[in-house]
Scaffold this motif. Sequence first.
Motif, mmCIF file in Angstrom:
data_model
loop_
_atom_site.group_PDB
_atom_site.id
_atom_site.type_symbol
_atom_site.label_atom_id
_atom_site.label_comp_id
_atom_site.label_asym_id
_atom_site.label_seq_id
_atom_site.Cartn_x
_atom_site.Cartn_y
_atom_site.Cartn_z
ATOM 1 N N PRO A 211 0.836 -1.206 0.000
ATOM 2 C CA PRO A 211 0.000 0.000 0.000
ATOM 3 C C PRO A 211 0.871 1.256 0.000
ATOM 4 C CG PRO A 211 0.075 -0.965 2.188
ATOM 5 C CD PRO A 211 0.798 -1.915 1.277
ATOM 6 N N THR A 212 0.377 2.307 -0.670
ATOM 7 C CA THR A 212 1.129 3.564 -0.709
ATOM 8 C C THR A 212 0.266 4.747 -0.295
ATOM 9 O OG1 THR A 212 0.604 3.911 -3.026
ATOM 10 C CG2 THR A 212 2.660 2.764 -2.552
ATOM 11 N N GLY A 213 -0.945 4.502 0.140
ATOM 12 C CA GLY A 213 -1.839 5.584 0.529
ATOM 13 C C GLY A 213 -2.858 5.889 -0.549
ATOM 14 N N GLY A 214 -2.603 5.491 -1.759
ATOM 15 C CA GLY A 214 -3.524 5.660 -2.887
ATOM 16 C C GLY A 214 -3.525 4.356 -3.649
ATOM 17 N N ASN A 215 -2.979 4.392 -4.840
ATOM 18 C CA ASN A 215 -2.825 3.162 -5.613
ATOM 19 C C ASN A 215 -1.709 2.320 -5.003
ATOM 20 O OD1 ASN A 215 -4.811 3.837 -7.462
ATOM 21 N ND2 ASN A 215 -3.382 4.865 -8.828
ATOM 22 N N ALA A 216 -1.884 1.007 -5.035
ATOM 23 C CA ALA A 216 -0.877 0.108 -4.492
ATOM 24 C C ALA A 216 0.333 0.056 -5.413
ATOM 25 C CB ALA A 216 -1.460 -1.295 -4.329
ATOM 26 N N SER A 217 1.496 -0.171 -4.847
ATOM 27 C CA SER A 217 2.717 -0.358 -5.616
ATOM 28 C C SER A 217 2.831 -1.845 -5.931
ATOM 29 C CB SER A 217 3.914 0.112 -4.793
ATOM 30 O OG SER A 217 5.113 -0.234 -5.438
#
Length: 57
Positions: free
Chosen positions: A39-45
């Motif tokens: 998770p990155t806070g928006g779209n996942a890495s």
Amino acid sequence: MAGTFYRVQCADCENEQVVFGKASTTVSCAVCGTTLARPTGGNASIEHEIVETVESR
């Protein structure tokens, strides 16, 4: 809730798994346990190869 699902192939064991593009937790391979997405806070890495887009909204 809008989002995209991806079919991701694990580089270690070649297992294919569906991953939500905005995953809020770490997604591990069901076979070998390698991390597929973080998770990155928006779209996942997504850390491995995206084979196809399964569903997009």
